[in-house]
Design a protein around this motif. Structure first.
Motif, PDB file in Angstrom:
ATOM      1  N   LYS A 113       0.948  -1.119  -0.067  1.00  0.00           N
ATOM      2  CA  LYS A 113       0.065   0.056   0.032  1.00  0.00           C
ATOM      3  C   LYS A 113       0.829   1.061  -0.128  1.00  0.00           C
ATOM      4  O   LYS A 113       1.999   1.073   0.425  1.00  0.00           O
ATOM      5  CB  LYS A 113      -0.880  -0.131   1.137  1.00  0.00           C
ATOM      6  CG  LYS A 113      -0.204   0.216   2.543  1.00  0.00           C
ATOM      7  CD  LYS A 113      -1.196   0.142   3.799  1.00  0.00           C
ATOM      8  CE  LYS A 113      -0.228   0.289   5.219  1.00  0.00           C
ATOM      9  NZ  LYS A 113      -1.262   0.439   6.306  1.00  0.00           N
ATOM     10  N   GLN A 115      -0.813   4.374   1.256  1.00  0.00           N
ATOM     11  CA  GLN A 115      -1.750   5.206   2.139  1.00  0.00           C
ATOM     12  C   GLN A 115      -2.452   4.150   2.971  1.00  0.00           C
ATOM     13  O   GLN A 115      -2.748   3.097   2.466  1.00  0.00           O
ATOM     14  CB  GLN A 115      -2.414   6.158   1.169  1.00  0.00           C
ATOM     15  CG  GLN A 115      -3.568   5.556   0.338  1.00  0.00           C
ATOM     16  CD  GLN A 115      -4.206   6.769  -0.692  1.00  0.00           C
ATOM     17  OE1 GLN A 115      -3.721   7.696  -0.830  1.00  0.00           O
ATOM     18  NE2 GLN A 115      -5.391   6.493  -1.030  1.00  0.00           N
ATOM     19  N   PRO A 116      -2.913   5.029   4.041  1.00  0.00           N
ATOM     20  CA  PRO A 116      -3.890   3.899   4.773  1.00  0.00           C
ATOM     21  C   PRO A 116      -5.029   3.141   4.081  1.00  0.00           C
ATOM     22  O   PRO A 116      -5.684   4.093   3.157  1.00  0.00           O
ATOM     23  CB  PRO A 116      -4.385   4.924   6.094  1.00  0.00           C
ATOM     24  CG  PRO A 116      -3.267   5.973   5.947  1.00  0.00           C
ATOM     25  CD  PRO A 116      -2.823   5.989   4.632  1.00  0.00           C
ATOM     26  N   PHE A 117      -5.552   2.135   4.578  1.00  0.00           N
ATOM     27  CA  PHE A 117      -6.824   1.429   3.984  1.00  0.00           C
ATOM     28  C   PHE A 117      -7.902   2.147   4.417  1.00  0.00           C
ATOM     29  O   PHE A 117      -8.191   2.485   5.684  1.00  0.00           O
ATOM     30  CB  PHE A 117      -6.705   0.094   4.005  1.00  0.00           C
ATOM     31  CG  PHE A 117      -5.776  -0.751   3.318  1.00  0.00           C
ATOM     32  CD1 PHE A 117      -5.949  -0.830   1.961  1.00  0.00           C
ATOM     33  CD2 PHE A 117      -4.545  -1.249   3.840  1.00  0.00           C
ATOM     34  CE1 PHE A 117      -5.316  -1.524   0.965  1.00  0.00           C
ATOM     35  CE2 PHE A 117      -3.603  -1.958   3.231  1.00  0.00           C
ATOM     36  CZ  PHE A 117      -4.015  -2.289   1.782  1.00  0.00           C
ATOM     37  N   THR A 118      -9.077   2.437   3.463  1.00  0.00           N
ATOM     38  CA  THR A 118     -10.316   2.621   3.729  1.00  0.00           C
ATOM     39  C   THR A 118     -11.299   1.673   3.240  1.00  0.00           C
ATOM     40  O   THR A 118     -12.640   1.524   3.596  1.00  0.00           O
ATOM     41  CB  THR A 118     -10.749   4.149   3.134  1.00  0.00           C
ATOM     42  OG1 THR A 118     -10.417   3.953   1.608  1.00  0.00           O
ATOM     43  CG2 THR A 118      -9.740   5.350   3.681  1.00  0.00           C
ATOM     44  N   GLU A 134     -14.162   1.032   5.459  1.00  0.00           N
ATOM     45  CA  GLU A 134     -13.873   1.712   6.927  1.00  0.00           C
ATOM     46  C   GLU A 134     -15.277   1.874   7.858  1.00  0.00           C
ATOM     47  O   GLU A 134     -16.380   2.102   7.186  1.00  0.00           O
ATOM     48  CB  GLU A 134     -13.264   3.027   6.529  1.00  0.00           C
ATOM     49  CG  GLU A 134     -12.520   3.649   7.718  1.00  0.00           C
ATOM     50  CD  GLU A 134     -11.851   5.178   7.402  1.00  0.00           C
ATOM     51  OE1 GLU A 134     -11.059   5.532   7.984  1.00  0.00           O
ATOM     52  OE2 GLU A 134     -12.261   5.495   6.240  1.00  0.00           O
ATOM     53  N   THR A 152      -7.080  -5.173   8.539  1.00  0.00           N
ATOM     54  CA  THR A 152      -7.452  -4.046   7.828  1.00  0.00           C
ATOM     55  C   THR A 152      -6.333  -2.955   7.908  1.00  0.00           C
ATOM     56  O   THR A 152      -6.417  -1.910   7.316  1.00  0.00           O
ATOM     57  CB  THR A 152      -8.644  -3.514   8.426  1.00  0.00           C
ATOM     58  OG1 THR A 152      -8.557  -3.142   9.958  1.00  0.00           O
ATOM     59  CG2 THR A 152      -9.782  -4.246   8.382  1.00  0.00           C
ATOM     60  N   VAL A 153      -5.244  -3.282   8.781  1.00  0.00           N
ATOM     61  CA  VAL A 153      -4.266  -2.168   8.828  1.00  0.00           C
ATOM     62  C   VAL A 153      -3.175  -2.441   7.872  1.00  0.00           C
ATOM     63  O   VAL A 153      -2.716  -1.604   6.995  1.00  0.00           O
ATOM     64  CB  VAL A 153      -3.454  -2.214  10.033  1.00  0.00           C
ATOM     65  CG1 VAL A 153      -2.171  -1.161  10.132  1.00  0.00           C
ATOM     66  CG2 VAL A 153      -4.405  -1.780  11.310  1.00  0.00           C
ATOM     67  N   SER A 154      -2.815  -3.578   7.681  1.00  0.00           N
ATOM     68  CA  SER A 154      -1.630  -3.906   6.551  1.00  0.00           C
ATOM     69  C   SER A 154      -2.364  -4.574   5.389  1.00  0.00           C
ATOM     70  O   SER A 154      -1.772  -4.499   4.316  1.00  0.00           O
ATOM     71  CB  SER A 154      -1.014  -5.116   6.995  1.00  0.00           C
ATOM     72  OG  SER A 154      -1.769  -6.314   7.252  1.00  0.00           O
ATOM     73  N   SER A 174      -8.138  -2.168  -3.947  1.00  0.00           N
ATOM     74  CA  SER A 174      -8.302  -1.140  -3.119  1.00  0.00           C
ATOM     75  C   SER A 174      -7.745   0.053  -3.540  1.00  0.00           C
ATOM     76  O   SER A 174      -6.548  -0.030  -4.152  1.00  0.00           O
ATOM     77  CB  SER A 174      -7.563  -1.466  -1.519  1.00  0.00           C
ATOM     78  OG  SER A 174      -7.461  -0.361  -0.935  1.00  0.00           O
ATOM     79  N   SER A 176      -6.063   2.194  -2.183  1.00  0.00           N
ATOM     80  CA  SER A 176      -4.706   2.176  -1.394  1.00  0.00           C
ATOM     81  C   SER A 176      -3.445   1.328  -1.897  1.00  0.00           C
ATOM     82  O   SER A 176      -2.595   1.374  -1.550  1.00  0.00           O
ATOM     83  CB  SER A 176      -5.089   1.879   0.209  1.00  0.00           C
ATOM     84  OG  SER A 176      -6.114   2.988   0.684  1.00  0.00           O
TER      85      SER A 176
END
Length: 312
Positions: A113, A115-118, A134, A152-154, A174, A176
């Motif tokens: 990724k 950027q952070p996942f949404t 999210e 959901t973070v990685s 995604s 991201s």
């Protein structure tokens, strides 16, 4: 001059707009570049497959044309591949990876990724495995319920209790994700113990063989590798096939040789003592016996004659 400069600027702008379509399919372009060698129909196929996985419409269409028309379009695909290979990895790229999982075990697909996942969707082929948005909980689908777990973070996906039906292509979707990562999962069963055997050849060497007896369809022979482990005092030589080896009959027959079979996840072995490969314990002893026996017979005959004369 102003008109010419404006035309060049417009052409450059349009060229840049087309770059991402090419760059995101650099691996596909790399395969397509090989179409220049060996004939298009034989070599464009992998490029077409990779292009479809990367959703590169222009390259996929060109590859299809090359397969239908022959080698000339193959040169066009190759030219496109060369152009793409000179471009930098500043945009989206495509990666195809083989992943191995043990039957009944777990496997994890790792996402990249920028950027952070949404939101995240993992798919097997066209079917959803698990989906998350999210501020909600991940939702697994069909046979993956209670077996698929999403970080959901990685963005990493873990599947437990693997079965043969889990084999196939997996992909993360995604906003991201920078790289389009496509994984091909192979589910591998543990290897049974091999059977090692040997026999004496006409040229005086001992041939060793190693094989898996009566294995099921869940064992992929194409993934199995054979190797031999010999004591330092024994010199093993590879046979015509990897499942065979041979040693000299003059070797120390009290030693044992090990056959090892392995695949990407498992390894097992079997051993055999060289003395069991030679009939009658040890042929060298037999040769010594053959050499001594005539002398013994002659000695007995001489002794019989000598005793007979004395009795007279």
């Amino acid at each position: 001059m102003a008109g010419t400069t404006g035309t060049r600027t417009e052409s450059a702008r349009r060229g840049k707009e087309r770059l991402p379509d090419c760059i995101r399919c650099q691996p596909a372009a790399r395969e397509a570049g090989r179409a220049r060698r060996g004939g298009a129909r034989r070599t464009v196929g992998p490029a077409l497959r990779q292009a479809e996985l990367c959703r590169c419409g222009p390259l996929a269409e060109t590859a299809r044309t090359a397969m239908a028309a022959g080698s000339a379009p193959g040169w066009a695909v190759g030219a496109l591949g060369v152009v793409c290979l000179f471009l930098k990895l500043d945009f989206i790229s495509c990666q195809l990876q083989d992943i191995y999982g043990a039957k009944g075990g777990n496997v994890t697909f790792y996402a990249s990724k920028f950027q952070p996942f949404t939101e995240i969707t993992w798919k097997k082929g066209k079917d959803k495995v698990i989906e998350w948005v999210e501020h909600s909980e991940p939702e697994a689908f069909q046979s993956f319920k209670d077996r698929a777990y999403l970080d959901t973070v990685s963005g990493n996906l873990t599947i437990t209790k693997l079965t043969e039906s889990d084999e196939g292509e997996y992909e993360i979707e995604s906003p991201s994700v920078k790289d389009i990562s496509v994984f091909y999962l192979r589910v591998i069963a543990p290897l049974p113990s091999p059977s090692a055997s040997c026999f004496l050849t006409d040229d005086g060497n001992i041939t060793l063989t190693c094989e898996i007896m009566g294995h099921g369809d869940d064992i992929d022979d194409n993934l199995i590798q054979y190797s031999w482990e010999c004591p330092s005092a024994i010199q093993c030589h590879r046979g015509s096939i990897s499942a065979e080896a041979y040693v000299s009959q003059e070797s120390d027959l009290s030693q044992s040789v090990h056959c090892i079979i392995s695949n990407p996840l498992f390894s097992t072995s079997a051993s055999i003592t060289l003395s069991t490969c030679v009939p009658g314990d040890n042929s060298r002893h037999r040769y010594v016996l053959f050499a001594i026996l005539p002398a013994v017979i002659c000695g007995l005959l001489f002794l019989k004659c000598f005793l007979g004369r004395r009795s007279q």
